[in-house]
Design a protein around this motif. Structure first.
Motif, PDB file in Angstrom:
ATOM      1  N   ASP A 294      -7.253 -15.374  -9.417  1.00 52.19           N
ATOM      2  CA  ASP A 294      -8.642 -15.104  -9.805  1.00 52.19           C
ATOM      3  C   ASP A 294      -8.774 -14.526 -11.218  1.00 52.19           C
ATOM      4  O   ASP A 294      -9.644 -13.695 -11.466  1.00 52.19           O
ATOM      5  CB  ASP A 294      -9.307 -14.177  -8.798  1.00 52.19           C
ATOM      6  CG  ASP A 294      -9.602 -14.870  -7.484  1.00 52.19           C
ATOM      7  OD1 ASP A 294     -10.587 -15.615  -7.411  1.00 52.19           O
ATOM      8  OD2 ASP A 294      -8.822 -14.685  -6.530  1.00 52.19           O
ATOM      9  N   TYR A 295      -7.938 -14.981 -12.133  1.00 54.20           N
ATOM     10  CA  TYR A 295      -8.024 -14.501 -13.513  1.00 54.20           C
ATOM     11  C   TYR A 295      -9.061 -15.287 -14.300  1.00 54.20           C
ATOM     12  O   TYR A 295      -9.199 -16.502 -14.144  1.00 54.20           O
ATOM     13  CB  TYR A 295      -6.670 -14.619 -14.218  1.00 54.20           C
ATOM     14  CG  TYR A 295      -5.796 -13.407 -14.017  1.00 54.20           C
ATOM     15  CD1 TYR A 295      -5.893 -12.312 -14.867  1.00 54.20           C
ATOM     16  CD2 TYR A 295      -4.884 -13.354 -12.971  1.00 54.20           C
ATOM     17  CE1 TYR A 295      -5.099 -11.189 -14.676  1.00 54.20           C
ATOM     18  CE2 TYR A 295      -4.084 -12.234 -12.771  1.00 54.20           C
ATOM     19  CZ  TYR A 295      -4.196 -11.147 -13.639  1.00 54.20           C
ATOM     20  OH  TYR A 295      -3.423 -10.034 -13.443  1.00 54.20           O
ATOM     21  N   ASP A 296      -9.783 -14.560 -15.156  1.00 53.17           N
ATOM     22  CA  ASP A 296     -10.571 -15.187 -16.208  1.00 53.17           C
ATOM     23  C   ASP A 296      -9.994 -14.720 -17.537  1.00 53.17           C
ATOM     24  O   ASP A 296      -9.010 -13.973 -17.580  1.00 53.17           O
ATOM     25  CB  ASP A 296     -12.066 -14.852 -16.086  1.00 53.17           C
ATOM     26  CG  ASP A 296     -12.344 -13.345 -16.121  1.00 53.17           C
ATOM     27  OD1 ASP A 296     -11.454 -12.559 -16.551  1.00 53.17           O
ATOM     28  OD2 ASP A 296     -13.454 -12.947 -15.734  1.00 53.17           O
ATOM     29  N   LEU A 297     -10.590 -15.169 -18.629  1.00 52.41           N
ATOM     30  CA  LEU A 297     -10.042 -14.870 -19.956  1.00 52.41           C
ATOM     31  C   LEU A 297      -9.975 -13.373 -20.227  1.00 52.41           C
ATOM     32  O   LEU A 297      -8.966 -12.853 -20.700  1.00 52.41           O
ATOM     33  CB  LEU A 297     -10.878 -15.581 -21.019  1.00 52.41           C
ATOM     34  CG  LEU A 297     -10.445 -15.376 -22.476  1.00 52.41           C
ATOM     35  CD1 LEU A 297      -9.031 -15.895 -22.697  1.00 52.41           C
ATOM     36  CD2 LEU A 297     -11.420 -16.088 -23.421  1.00 52.41           C
ATOM     37  N   THR A 298     -11.041 -12.658 -19.904  1.00 52.66           N
ATOM     38  CA  THR A 298     -11.104 -11.227 -20.200  1.00 52.66           C
ATOM     39  C   THR A 298     -10.048 -10.450 -19.431  1.00 52.66           C
ATOM     40  O   THR A 298      -9.327  -9.610 -19.990  1.00 52.66           O
ATOM     41  CB  THR A 298     -12.504 -10.679 -19.871  1.00 52.66           C
ATOM     42  OG1 THR A 298     -13.475 -11.380 -20.653  1.00 52.66           O
ATOM     43  CG2 THR A 298     -12.593  -9.198 -20.183  1.00 52.66           C
ATOM     44  N   ARG A 299      -9.946 -10.723 -18.149  1.00 50.25           N
ATOM     45  CA  ARG A 299      -8.978 -10.006 -17.324  1.00 50.25           C
ATOM     46  C   ARG A 299      -7.552 -10.364 -17.720  1.00 50.25           C
ATOM     47  O   ARG A 299      -6.657  -9.504 -17.722  1.00 50.25           O
ATOM     48  CB  ARG A 299      -9.242 -10.328 -15.857  1.00 50.25           C
ATOM     49  CG  ARG A 299      -8.375  -9.565 -14.887  1.00 50.25           C
ATOM     50  CD  ARG A 299      -8.925  -9.653 -13.468  1.00 50.25           C
ATOM     51  NE  ARG A 299      -7.912  -9.251 -12.500  1.00 50.25           N
ATOM     52  CZ  ARG A 299      -7.317 -10.061 -11.648  1.00 50.25           C
ATOM     53  NH1 ARG A 299      -7.652 -11.340 -11.617  1.00 50.25           N
ATOM     54  NH2 ARG A 299      -6.409  -9.619 -10.810  1.00 50.25           N
ATOM     55  N   ALA A 300      -7.315 -11.619 -18.076  1.00 49.66           N
ATOM     56  CA  ALA A 300      -5.988 -12.036 -18.519  1.00 49.66           C
ATOM     57  C   ALA A 300      -5.576 -11.290 -19.777  1.00 49.66           C
ATOM     58  O   ALA A 300      -4.455 -10.759 -19.867  1.00 49.66           O
ATOM     59  CB  ALA A 300      -5.971 -13.540 -18.764  1.00 49.66           C
ATOM     60  N   GLN A 301      -6.483 -11.247 -20.749  1.00 50.78           N
ATOM     61  CA  GLN A 301      -6.187 -10.536 -21.997  1.00 50.78           C
ATOM     62  C   GLN A 301      -5.877  -9.061 -21.744  1.00 50.78           C
ATOM     63  O   GLN A 301      -4.951  -8.498 -22.316  1.00 50.78           O
ATOM     64  CB  GLN A 301      -7.382 -10.655 -22.953  1.00 50.78           C
ATOM     65  CG  GLN A 301      -7.510 -11.999 -23.639  1.00 50.78           C
ATOM     66  CD  GLN A 301      -6.417 -12.220 -24.664  1.00 50.78           C
ATOM     67  OE1 GLN A 301      -5.758 -13.249 -24.659  1.00 50.78           O
ATOM     68  NE2 GLN A 301      -6.203 -11.262 -25.522  1.00 50.78           N
ATOM     69  N   PHE A 314      -2.758 -19.603 -14.017  1.00 46.62           N
ATOM     70  CA  PHE A 314      -4.086 -20.013 -13.570  1.00 46.62           C
ATOM     71  C   PHE A 314      -3.928 -21.199 -12.622  1.00 46.62           C
ATOM     72  O   PHE A 314      -3.207 -22.152 -12.930  1.00 46.62           O
ATOM     73  CB  PHE A 314      -4.945 -20.443 -14.768  1.00 46.62           C
ATOM     74  CG  PHE A 314      -5.288 -19.338 -15.726  1.00 46.62           C
ATOM     75  CD1 PHE A 314      -6.512 -18.688 -15.648  1.00 46.62           C
ATOM     76  CD2 PHE A 314      -4.394 -18.942 -16.706  1.00 46.62           C
ATOM     77  CE1 PHE A 314      -6.842 -17.669 -16.537  1.00 46.62           C
ATOM     78  CE2 PHE A 314      -4.711 -17.927 -17.605  1.00 46.62           C
ATOM     79  CZ  PHE A 314      -5.939 -17.293 -17.520  1.00 46.62           C
ATOM     80  N   GLY A 315      -4.616 -21.146 -11.489  1.00 43.95           N
ATOM     81  CA  GLY A 315      -4.551 -22.222 -10.522  1.00 43.95           C
ATOM     82  C   GLY A 315      -5.748 -23.142 -10.597  1.00 43.95           C
ATOM     83  O   GLY A 315      -5.736 -24.145 -11.314  1.00 43.95           O
ATOM     84  N   ARG A 316      -6.813 -22.824  -9.854  1.00 35.55           N
ATOM     85  CA  ARG A 316      -7.978 -23.693  -9.799  1.00 35.55           C
ATOM     86  C   ARG A 316      -8.573 -24.050 -11.161  1.00 35.55           C
ATOM     87  O   ARG A 316      -9.034 -25.179 -11.354  1.00 35.55           O
ATOM     88  CB  ARG A 316      -9.037 -23.079  -8.891  1.00 35.55           C
ATOM     89  CG  ARG A 316      -8.697 -23.232  -7.410  1.00 35.55           C
ATOM     90  CD  ARG A 316      -9.634 -22.460  -6.495  1.00 35.55           C
ATOM     91  NE  ARG A 316      -9.513 -21.033  -6.680  1.00 35.55           N
ATOM     92  CZ  ARG A 316     -10.421 -20.270  -7.270  1.00 35.55           C
ATOM     93  NH1 ARG A 316     -11.524 -20.802  -7.720  1.00 35.55           N
ATOM     94  NH2 ARG A 316     -10.231 -18.977  -7.400  1.00 35.55           N
ATOM     95  N   PRO A 317      -8.573 -23.151 -12.155  1.00 39.69           N
ATOM     96  CA  PRO A 317      -9.084 -23.580 -13.465  1.00 39.69           C
ATOM     97  C   PRO A 317      -8.306 -24.755 -14.052  1.00 39.69           C
ATOM     98  O   PRO A 317      -8.891 -25.614 -14.726  1.00 39.69           O
ATOM     99  CB  PRO A 317      -8.941 -22.318 -14.326  1.00 39.69           C
ATOM    100  CG  PRO A 317      -9.048 -21.198 -13.346  1.00 39.69           C
ATOM    101  CD  PRO A 317      -8.344 -21.692 -12.112  1.00 39.69           C
TER     102      PRO A 317
END
Length: 364
Positions: A294-301, A314-317
């Protein structure tokens, strides 16, 4: 946007960025678990990932109980994988094979065999079969006499993966699969040297990992764990000592990287109130850590810059966005995925998701 778009060294592999494609079961192989031509196109489309962790791939007929999932135990399968890995390499990408044994999650309607596990238990819920969903079956305990043969299956599959052109392998020890069934105390009720204590429950994963590392190189061997909370029916009453012990053991072997699936409290597929264990695991595993779920760009950074993670998978993306790296770098919108085609056979919802450039191209 650093460090997400910087290279990272993962054992013997130098990934061009820290955006990793997580393993995604897509059910596009044959009923005999042989990869198909369309899979080469699918993975090549996503070769801009720093590293592709290939979909879960059965180490044996006993171990793969998912309809149309690929395997890597036969020469026919090895030959069918070669165009897939070559297609990724031709695009400048890297791809490793995820070695998979489902244990009690397999179903005899797919494997033709009674499922095995650490103990005589039943996975909750229903299994996917060629004839629709069916209740999971009672698994029989893996005997001590069978364990050397299981380890040999992992070795054989790892060597086959290298022969098929994969850049390495990952041992699937997460998400309630066989290795996870041995790790957790709600599914492992053994009283022999593979049960009861943390040391004993970690033993099979250690033996499999050492054997695979000896076969293909520790710097081309990775492991996936899902340490925080219940995962596909398995859970542990005291996960901290269990997974820190596993982390220490994997650190001693010197594997290329450790991937941790850690769903948040609001996780899309699996949620938990159990705090993430990666900060503790980081203290015991000194190699690269890849975090997932459930990562997005902000959380990944944020997790990269804090030092908690060395890369993010990242899976589903990636499922719906073959050019995910480009989209994240440009801050562009993402395609929505179609759940109805996750496990269908054919091109729809598989190789027909448009890239950003294709979406923006003027229509004739």
């Amino acid at each position: 946007m650093k460090p997400l778009f910087e290279h990272v060294v993962l054992g013997a592999l130098k990934a061009s960025n820290r955006i990793i494609m997580a393993p995604l079961t897509r059910a596009r192989a044959t009923r005999e678990h042989v990869p198909t031509e369309i899979m080469a196109q699918y993975y090549a489309q996503r070769a801009s990932a720093g590293l592709i962790i290939g979909e879960a791939t059965g180490i044996s007929r006993q171990g793969v109980g998912w309809p149309y999932a690929p395997g890597i135990w036969s020469e026919e399968q090895v030959n069918a994988w070669r165009p897939v890995t070559q297609a990724v390499h031709d695009k400048g990408g890297l791809i490793i094979a995820q070695l998979w044994h489902m244990g009690r999650m397999a179903h005899s309607a797919v494997t033709g065999q009674q499922p095995i596990s650490s103990s005589a238990t039943v996975m909750p819920g229903d299994a996917h079969t060629y004839d629709g969903k069916k209740p999971f079956e009672l698994a029989r305990p893996l005997t001590l006499e069978e364990i050397p043969s299981l380890i040999a299956d992992y070795i054989h599959a790892a060597k086959n993966a290298v022969a098929a052109g994969f850049d390495g392998v990952q041992i699937h020890a997460a998400n309630g699969q066989l290795m996870d069934q041995f790790l957790r105390d709600n599914s492992n009720m053994r009283t022999d040297e593979y049960g009861a204590s943390v040391e004993n429950r970690v033993r099979l994963l250690e033996q499999v990992t050492r054997a695979v590392a000896d076969a293909v190189g520790a710097n081309r061997t990775a492991v996936r764990l899902s340490p925080n909370g219940e995962s596909y029916g398995v859970d542990d009453s005291d996960p901290v000592p269990l997974f820190t012990a596993a982390a220490k053991m994997l650190n001693d072997i010197g594997i290329a990287f450790l991937e941790l699936r850690e769903p948040p409290p609001n996780g899309t597929f699996g949620a938990t109130d159990v705090p993430r264990l990666s900060p503790l695991i980081r203290k015991h595993f000194k190699g690269p850590i890849i975090l997932n779920s459930d990562y997005d760009l902000t959380r990944a950074q944020a997790d990269l810059q804090s030092g908690l993670a060395d890369a993010i998978s990242f899976g589903r993306p990636f499922l719906a966005n073959p050019d995910l790296v480009d989209r994240l770098q440009k801050g562009a919108p993402l395609n929505d995925d179609n759940m109805e085609t996750y496990y269908s056979q054919g091109a729809e919802g598989y190789i027909d998701y448009p890239t950003l450039a294709e979406s923006q191209a003027p229509r004739p």
